[in-house]
Design a protein around this motif. Structure first.
Motif, mmCIF file in Angstrom:
data_model
loop_
_atom_site.group_PDB
_atom_site.id
_atom_site.type_symbol
_atom_site.label_atom_id
_atom_site.label_comp_id
_atom_site.label_asym_id
_atom_site.label_seq_id
_atom_site.Cartn_x
_atom_site.Cartn_y
_atom_site.Cartn_z
ATOM 1 N N HIS A 79 0.838 -1.201 0.000
ATOM 2 C CA HIS A 79 0.000 0.000 0.000
ATOM 3 C C HIS A 79 0.875 1.254 0.000
ATOM 4 C CE1 HIS A 79 -3.083 2.915 0.840
ATOM 5 N NE2 HIS A 79 -3.958 1.982 0.518
ATOM 6 N N PRO A 80 0.568 2.230 -0.862
ATOM 7 C CA PRO A 80 1.463 3.376 -1.018
ATOM 8 C C PRO A 80 1.486 4.370 0.150
ATOM 9 C CG PRO A 80 -0.453 3.616 -2.435
ATOM 10 C CD PRO A 80 -0.530 2.253 -1.816
ATOM 11 N N THR A 81 0.409 4.472 0.928
ATOM 12 C CA THR A 81 0.383 5.502 1.983
ATOM 13 C C THR A 81 0.076 4.989 3.382
ATOM 14 O OG1 THR A 81 -1.940 6.043 1.583
ATOM 15 C CG2 THR A 81 -0.280 7.305 0.351
ATOM 16 N N LEU A 82 -0.658 3.900 3.503
ATOM 17 C CA LEU A 82 -1.048 3.424 4.828
ATOM 18 C C LEU A 82 0.101 2.640 5.463
ATOM 19 C CD1 LEU A 82 -4.736 2.404 4.154
ATOM 20 C CD2 LEU A 82 -3.845 4.577 5.007
ATOM 21 N N VAL A 83 0.517 3.094 6.637
ATOM 22 C CA VAL A 83 1.662 2.514 7.343
ATOM 23 C C VAL A 83 1.152 1.500 8.355
ATOM 24 C CG1 VAL A 83 3.565 3.018 8.932
ATOM 25 C CG2 VAL A 83 3.061 4.590 7.046
ATOM 26 N N LEU A 84 1.743 0.314 8.338
ATOM 27 C CA LEU A 84 1.413 -0.729 9.292
ATOM 28 C C LEU A 84 2.717 -1.324 9.803
ATOM 29 C CD1 LEU A 84 -0.949 -2.246 10.620
ATOM 30 C CD2 LEU A 84 -0.792 -3.906 8.751
ATOM 31 N N LEU A 85 2.868 -1.322 11.126
ATOM 32 C CA LEU A 85 4.077 -1.808 11.799
ATOM 33 C C LEU A 85 3.686 -2.741 12.926
ATOM 34 C CD1 LEU A 85 5.608 1.723 12.412
ATOM 35 C CD2 LEU A 85 6.554 0.049 10.830
ATOM 36 N N SER A 86 4.576 -3.657 13.278
ATOM 37 C CA SER A 86 4.402 -4.423 14.511
ATOM 38 C C SER A 86 5.768 -4.710 15.111
ATOM 39 C CB SER A 86 3.627 -5.728 14.268
ATOM 40 O OG SER A 86 4.361 -6.620 13.467
ATOM 41 N N HIS A 87 5.746 -4.992 16.418
ATOM 42 C CA HIS A 87 6.989 -5.395 17.066
ATOM 43 C C HIS A 87 6.740 -6.570 17.998
ATOM 44 C CE1 HIS A 87 6.552 -2.278 20.612
ATOM 45 N NE2 HIS A 87 5.973 -3.405 20.908
ATOM 46 N N SER A 88 7.838 -7.170 18.422
ATOM 47 C CA SER A 88 7.815 -8.408 19.208
ATOM 48 C C SER A 88 7.521 -8.147 20.682
ATOM 49 C CB SER A 88 9.180 -9.097 19.089
ATOM 50 O OG SER A 88 10.175 -8.303 19.734
ATOM 51 N N THR A 89 7.529 -9.225 21.463
ATOM 52 C CA THR A 89 7.347 -9.131 22.911
ATOM 53 C C THR A 89 8.675 -9.186 23.661
ATOM 54 O OG1 THR A 89 7.078 -11.527 23.079
ATOM 55 C CG2 THR A 89 5.060 -10.226 22.859
ATOM 56 N N ASP A 90 9.785 -9.119 22.946
ATOM 57 C CA ASP A 90 11.099 -9.147 23.600
ATOM 58 C C ASP A 90 11.209 -8.013 24.616
ATOM 59 O OD1 ASP A 90 11.953 -11.269 21.976
ATOM 60 O OD2 ASP A 90 12.617 -9.894 20.410
ATOM 61 N N PRO A 91 12.084 -8.160 25.624
ATOM 62 C CA PRO A 91 12.284 -7.062 26.579
ATOM 63 C C PRO A 91 12.640 -5.741 25.870
ATOM 64 C CG PRO A 91 13.347 -9.046 27.375
ATOM 65 C CD PRO A 91 12.864 -9.343 25.975
ATOM 66 N N ASP A 92 13.401 -5.809 24.799
ATOM 67 C CA ASP A 92 13.671 -4.662 23.939
ATOM 68 C C ASP A 92 13.080 -5.022 22.581
ATOM 69 O OD1 ASP A 92 14.625 -2.298 22.885
ATOM 70 O OD2 ASP A 92 16.739 -2.907 22.892
ATOM 71 N N PRO A 93 11.775 -4.751 22.378
ATOM 72 C CA PRO A 93 11.064 -5.261 21.192
ATOM 73 C C PRO A 93 11.716 -4.877 19.870
ATOM 74 C CG PRO A 93 9.533 -4.297 22.755
ATOM 75 C CD PRO A 93 10.915 -3.937 23.215
ATOM 76 N N ILE A 94 11.717 -5.849 18.963
ATOM 77 C CA ILE A 94 12.254 -5.692 17.610
ATOM 78 C C ILE A 94 11.068 -5.598 16.649
ATOM 79 C CG2 ILE A 94 13.666 -6.782 15.801
ATOM 80 C CD1 ILE A 94 15.292 -6.105 18.280
ATOM 81 N N PHE A 95 11.169 -4.726 15.645
ATOM 82 C CA PHE A 95 10.117 -4.677 14.640
ATOM 83 C C PHE A 95 9.996 -6.040 13.971
ATOM 84 C CE2 PHE A 95 10.893 -0.005 14.591
ATOM 85 C CZ PHE A 95 9.589 0.404 14.812
ATOM 86 N N THR A 96 8.762 -6.498 13.802
ATOM 87 C CA THR A 96 8.496 -7.778 13.145
ATOM 88 C C THR A 96 7.741 -7.605 11.828
ATOM 89 O OG1 THR A 96 6.457 -8.015 14.425
ATOM 90 C CG2 THR A 96 8.446 -9.089 15.298
ATOM 91 N N TYR A 97 7.220 -6.415 11.601
ATOM 92 C CA TYR A 97 6.464 -6.146 10.375
ATOM 93 C C TYR A 97 6.641 -4.673 10.027
ATOM 94 C CZ TYR A 97 2.585 -5.908 7.065
ATOM 95 O OH TYR A 97 1.834 -5.748 5.937
ATOM 96 N N ALA A 98 6.878 -4.404 8.788
ATOM 97 C CA ALA A 98 6.938 -3.030 8.275
ATOM 98 C C ALA A 98 6.557 -3.091 6.805
ATOM 99 C CB ALA A 98 8.336 -2.449 8.445
ATOM 100 N N ASN A 99 5.382 -2.575 6.485
ATOM 101 C CA ASN A 99 4.996 -2.614 5.076
ATOM 102 C C ASN A 99 5.802 -1.581 4.291
ATOM 103 O OD1 ASN A 99 3.652 -0.214 5.706
ATOM 104 N ND2 ASN A 99 1.662 -0.894 4.944
ATOM 105 N N ALA A 100 5.598 -1.547 2.990
ATOM 106 C CA ALA A 100 6.414 -0.690 2.120
ATOM 107 C C ALA A 100 6.267 0.787 2.465
ATOM 108 C CB ALA A 100 6.044 -0.942 0.661
ATOM 109 N N ALA A 101 5.062 1.234 2.846
ATOM 110 C CA ALA A 101 4.872 2.642 3.225
ATOM 111 C C ALA A 101 5.704 2.977 4.456
ATOM 112 C CB ALA A 101 3.391 2.932 3.472
ATOM 113 N N ALA A 102 5.779 2.048 5.411
ATOM 114 C CA ALA A 102 6.613 2.258 6.603
ATOM 115 C C ALA A 102 8.085 2.313 6.229
ATOM 116 C CB ALA A 102 6.368 1.138 7.616
ATOM 117 N N GLN A 103 8.494 1.424 5.351
ATOM 118 C CA GLN A 103 9.898 1.404 4.935
ATOM 119 C C GLN A 103 10.292 2.705 4.256
ATOM 120 O OE1 GLN A 103 10.985 -2.311 2.886
ATOM 121 N NE2 GLN A 103 9.208 -3.241 3.905
ATOM 122 N N ARG A 104 9.418 3.244 3.416
ATOM 123 C CA ARG A 104 9.719 4.524 2.750
ATOM 124 C C ARG A 104 9.796 5.656 3.762
ATOM 125 N NH1 ARG A 104 6.426 2.289 -0.996
ATOM 126 N NH2 ARG A 104 4.557 3.327 -0.226
#
Length: 191
Positions: A79-104
């Protein structure tokens, strides 16, 4: 007889490899990272629906209560504009998802993004502390639909986001991380 059997196995192996390569090349998720496949998006979208009654599918112009397929997962990813991100449950959470809009927006490729602690999305100091306090609020409330905060891209450019942030829970009610959604068209770029 042995030569025939060896030849047959060799040809069968080549045929299997050719079919596998063709399947990968024509897959609707080709180039889409594994955790951006349907099961991850089902977790992300279902968690928000259960916690807040918000069906995020409509924001992506998908049918309500979408069960993700490879093609709908690819649509969300690209998707060109809608940003969707997620992160883990680690004590210092790591991103687990970043769509193309987030990456840009954050100016990171997929590999860099998904090896980055999510706290680095905020600048060091007050912004990071405010983010941590906010994430504790999300943990206790399960979702917040009016988040506003300053984020920083990999090139140190800063921008203000307005987002929905929620906890991710699987069907057994086990916490799997957190997610955020916002429209990059509503981002305010700062100096």
């Amino acid at each position: 007889m042995i030569n025939f059997l060896v030849s047959f196995l060799f040809i069968a192996a080549l045929w299997h490899r050719a079919l596998t390569v063709h399947a990968l090349a024509t897959s609707p998720c080709r180039g889409v990272p594994q955790n951006q496949h349907p099961s991850h998006l089902d977790l992300v979208f279902n968690s928000l629906r259960k916690s807040a009654g918000i069906d995020l599918a409509s924001r992506f112009n998908l049918p309500a209560n979408t069960e993700f397929t490879p093609s709908s997962a690819k649509f969300v990813y690209e998707h060109p504009t809608l940003v969707l991100l997620s992160h883990s449950t680690d004590p210092d959470p790591i991103f687990t998802y970043a769509n193309a809009a987030a990456q840009r927006l954050f100016k990171m490729d997929y590999t860099t993004f998904t090896s980055t602690p999510s706290r680095y999305s905020a600048e060091e100091g007050d912004d990071r502390e405010k983010r941590q306090i906010f994430m504790e609020k999300v943990k206790s409330q399960r979702y917040v639909d009016d988040y506003e905060g300053i984020r920083v891209a990999s090139d140190k450019s800063r921008f203000l986001i307005r987002a929905i942030v929620w906890e991710l829970f699987d069907e057994d009610n086990v916490r799997r991380g957190a997610a955020a959604f916002f429209d990059s068209d509503s981002v305010e770029h700062l100096r």
